[in-house]
Design an enzyme around this catalytic site. Structure first.
Site, PDB file in Angstrom:
ATOM      1  CB  CYS A   1     -10.074  -1.170  -7.894  1.00 16.33           C
ATOM      2  SG  CYS A   1     -10.554  -1.873  -7.131  1.00 16.33           S
TER       3      CYS A   1
ATOM      4  CD  GLU B   1     -10.074  -7.459  -1.878  1.00 19.14           C
ATOM      5  OE1 GLU B   1      -8.874  -7.061  -2.135  1.00 19.14           O
ATOM      6  OE2 GLU B   1     -10.764  -6.904  -0.991  1.00 19.14           O
TER       7      GLU B   1
ATOM      8  CG  HIS C   1      -2.107  -1.092   1.104  1.00 22.40           C
ATOM      9  ND1 HIS C   1      -2.273  -2.129   1.554  1.00 22.40           N
ATOM     10  CD2 HIS C   1      -3.563  -0.856  -0.069  1.00 22.40           C
ATOM     11  CE1 HIS C   1      -3.414  -2.754   0.517  1.00 22.40           C
ATOM     12  NE2 HIS C   1      -3.951  -1.729  -0.107  1.00 22.40           N
TER      13      HIS C   1
ATOM     14  CG  ASP D   1      -5.742  -8.217  -1.364  1.00 24.90           C
ATOM     15  OD1 ASP D   1      -4.586  -8.832  -1.078  1.00 24.90           O
ATOM     16  OD2 ASP D   1      -6.286  -7.371  -0.853  1.00 24.90           O
TER      17      ASP D   1
HETATM   18  C1  PEP Z   1      -6.925  -5.024  -4.535  1.00 28.31           C
HETATM   19  O1  PEP Z   1      -6.754  -6.035  -4.024  1.00 28.31           O
HETATM   20  O2  PEP Z   1      -6.411  -5.438  -5.885  1.00 28.31           O
HETATM   21  C2  PEP Z   1      -7.692  -3.753  -4.217  1.00 28.31           C
HETATM   22  C3  PEP Z   1      -7.394  -2.885  -4.918  1.00 28.31           C
HETATM   23  O3  PEP Z   1      -7.171  -3.319  -2.565  1.00 28.31           O
HETATM   24  P1  PEP Z   1      -6.141  -3.361  -1.995  1.00 28.31           P
HETATM   25  O4  PEP Z   1      -4.766  -2.880  -2.843  1.00 28.31           O
HETATM   26  O5  PEP Z   1      -6.420  -2.440  -1.221  1.00 28.31           O
HETATM   27  O6  PEP Z   1      -6.108  -4.402  -0.808  1.00 28.31           O
HETATM   28 MG    MG Z   2      -7.133  -5.248  -1.587  1.00 33.87          MG
END
Ligand code: PEP
Ligand code: MG
Length: 463
Positions: free
Chosen positions: A424, A353, A112, A377
Site C-alpha cells: 500500500c 513498514e 503525506h 516508511d
Molecule cells: C507507508 O508507510 O508506506 C504507508 C502506506 O503509510 P503512510 O504513507 O501513511 O505512512
Molecule cells: Mg507508513
C-alpha cells in the site's frame, strides 16, 4: 459569542501584562485554561463540550496573529496555489474545484502532502527550492506534474503545446474508462487485486468511480487532523459505515490511527520530540492510550455490520505489540457482544513498514490474517533516510535492493502461513516494479484512485 466573553479577553490581557507573554502564547493559554475549566464540569455534558470550542477559537486567533491563517477550503476562483510548504492538514482542506494545481518550495515526494495530492488527483510539483512570492499573484502559469516543471507567464507557443498535451491527457483518461469493470489480470491469467488508498469519503467515491476492487488502506488519521478535538465514536462510525456501504461488499481495510511524525493534531499534546518519525506515533499512541484506541475500534466494529471491513495496525515492530493490539480488539468485541451490538466478520492485519516487522514476518504471520507492506516508511527506516527531507532525494534509491529483498522475504514468509500480502506504499503504483510484484506473488496492490485504471491497463498488457 465566545470571543465576546470578558473572561477570555481578561485572561489574554493578564497573561500579556502580568507575565509579559507574547500575544500568541497568551491567546493559546487563555483558550486552554478556559477549556480545562469547562471540561472539569463533569455533571454538565453541554458545558463540557464547549471545551473544544475554546481550543478551536484560540487556535484560530493564534493563527491569524502568526499570519498563518490561510483557509484553503474557501478559495473561490481557479488558482495555482504556491506555498513554501503545505501540511497534510492544509492539503486535505483544499477545495479541489478551484485549486487547479499546487507548487511548494519545500516538501518531498513521499511526504503525506504529496501522497494526498496524488489521491485527490491534483497536479503538484514539490521541492522546487523557490520561495512563494506575492509578486506572482495574478500571473499565468503552467504546472507540469509529469516533468516536475513550473512555467510562469509562458509564451503563446508553449501555451499551445501544453493545451495540446492537456487534451491528449484528458482523451487518454477517457479511453481508460472502459477498464472500470474488467478484472485485473495478466495475459497469462495471473489475477491481482487492485485496491485504492483513501483518506476520506470523497476518496472512497473516487475509488468506486475508478473501479477499485477494494480499499487497501483507509488512512483513518485524516479524520483526526485539522480538528480541535478527537472525532467522536459516532463521527468515525458514520465515515467507516459510509465507506463500507459505498464499496458495496468489497473489502475496506481501515488502518487504525497513524498519527504523529508529520501528521499532527494539537489536542493530542504529543510534546516536542527530537525525532518524531521515530517517536510517539501510530500503534504506540494507541497502546499507551487504550481509550483512544478502543473508541476507534468500537466505531470500526460497529461499521463492519454494514459491509466488509478489515482492520490493520500501523508501525508494528514486534509480536508483543500485535498481541496487545489483538487483545484490545478482543476486549472491544466482547464489550459490543455484551451490549448486543452487531458487528461483522473482521479480518485483522498489520502493516509491514519497519525493518523489524519485515525481519520478523515469519513469526508475525502466525498472528494475523493479512499483511500490507508500507513501502514509504519501510524505505525511510531501512535506508535511514527521512521521507520528509528534500535533501535526501539525491541519495534515495526508490528501488533500493535492500527494500526489495525485504518485500520478497515478507511475501514468502506470509504465504508459508497462508497470509495474504498487499503493497500500500507509493511503490505499489510504480509501473517499473509491477512485474517484480507479480513475479513475487504479491496478492494485492493498493494505489491512489486516480492511478487505478492506468495500472490496470499496464497489468493487462503484461505476460
Ligand atoms: C507507508 O508507510 O508506506 C504507508 C502506506 O503509510 P503512510 O504513507 O501513511 O505512512
Ligand atoms: Mg507508513
Amino acid at each position: 459569542m465566545l470571543l465576546l466573553d470578558p473572561d477570555f479577553e481578561d485572561a489574554v490581557k493578564d497573561e500579556i501584562i502580568g507575565q509579559h507573554s507574547n500575544a500568541v502564547f497568551a491567546v493559546k493559554k487563555a483558550g486552554k485554561d478556559l477549556a480545562d475549566f469547562f471540561s472539569a464540569m463533569e455533571d454538565n455534558e453541554y458545558m463540557q463540550q464547549r471545551c473544544a470550542d475554546f481550543l478551536d477559537i484560540s487556535d484560530r486567533i493564534a493563527r491569524v496573529l502568526e499570519n498563518a491563517d490561510c483557509n484553503l477550503s474557501t478559495i473561490d476562483e481557479p488558482v495555482i496555489l504556491m506555498a513554501d510548504d503545505l501540511t497534510p492538514g492544509e492539503t486535505i482542506q483544499m477545495d479541489t474545484t478551484n485549486v487547479l494545481a499546487f507548487v511548494t518550495g519545500g516538501g518531498s515526494v513521499n511526504s503525506h502532502t504529496a501522497i494526498l495530492a496524488r489521491s485527490i488527483g491534483i497536479t503538484a510539483v514539490v521541492n522546487t527550492g523557490v520561495e512563494a512570492d506575492t509578486k506572482l499573484n495574478g500571473h499565468m502559469g503552467i504546472v507540469d506534474g509529469d516533468m516536475g516543471r513550473v512555467l510562469i507567464d509562458p509564451e503563446d507557443e508553449i501555451l499551445e503545446k501544453y493545451e495540446e498535451k492537456l487534451k491528449k491527457y484528458n482523451d487518454e483518461k477517457k479511453s481508460l474508462e472502459e477498464l472500470r469493470t474488467v478484472s485485473t489480470v495478466t495475459r497469462s491469467g495471473r489475477k491481482i487485486d487492485l485496491y485504492a488508498n483513501v483518506g476520506n469519503i470523497q476518496d472512497v467515491v473516487r475509488a468506486v468511480d475508478s473501479g477499485a476492487d477494494g480499499i487497501g488502506l483507509f488512512r483513518s488519521e485524516f479524520l483526526y487532523i485539522g480538528k480541535a478535538d478527537f472525532p467522536s465514536e459516532e463521527e468515525q462510525f458514520e465515515s467507516y459505515k459510509k465507506a463500507a456501504e459505498l464499496m458495496n461488499g468489497k473489502e475496506v481495510i481501515i488502518r487504525t490511527l497513524d498519527i504523529g511524525a508529520d501528521k499532527k493534531a494539537d489536542y493530542l499534546n504529543l510534546g516536542k520530540e527530537e525525532n518524531p518519525a521515530m517517536g510517539m506515533r501510530a500503534i504506540r499512541i494507541c497502546l499507551k492510550h487504550p481509550e483512544i484506541f478502543k473508541t476507534q475500534l468500537r466505531a470500526i466494529y460497529r461499521a463492519s455490520a454494514f459491509g466488509t471491513i478489515s482492520v490493520m495496525f500501523p508501525m508494528i515492530t514486534s509480536a508483543h505489540e500485535v498481541e496487545r493490539a489483538l487483545q484490545i480488539t478482543d476486549d472491544v468485541k466482547k464489550e459490543l457482544s455484551d451490549k448486543s451490538i452487531r458487528y461483522g466478520e473482521v479480518k485483522r492485519g498489520i502493516m509491514i513498514e519497519t525493518p523489524a516487522a519485515a525481519v520478523m514476518s515469519d513469526i508475525l504471520a502466525e498472528k494475523v490474517d493479512f499483511f500490507s507492506i508500507g513501502t514509504n516508511d519501510l524505505t525511510q527506516y531501512t535506508l535511514a533516510m527521512d521521507r520528509q527531507n528534500p535533501e535526501m532525494s539525491e541519495f534515495l534509491d526508490m528501488h533500493s535492493p535492500a527494500v526489495l529483498r525485504l518485500i520478497k522475504m515478507t511475501v514468502r514468509n506470509a504465504h508459508e502461513k497462508n497470509v495474504k500480502v498487499g503493497i500500500c506504499g507509493e511503490l505499489g503504483a510504480d509501473p517499473k516494479l509491477t512485474e517484480f510484484f507479480i513475479n513475487n506473488e504479491v496478492d494485492e496492490l493498493s494505489v491512489s484512485a486516480p492511478k487505478i485504471l492506468s495500472l490496470r491497463k499496464h497489468i493487462r498488457e503484461l505476460e
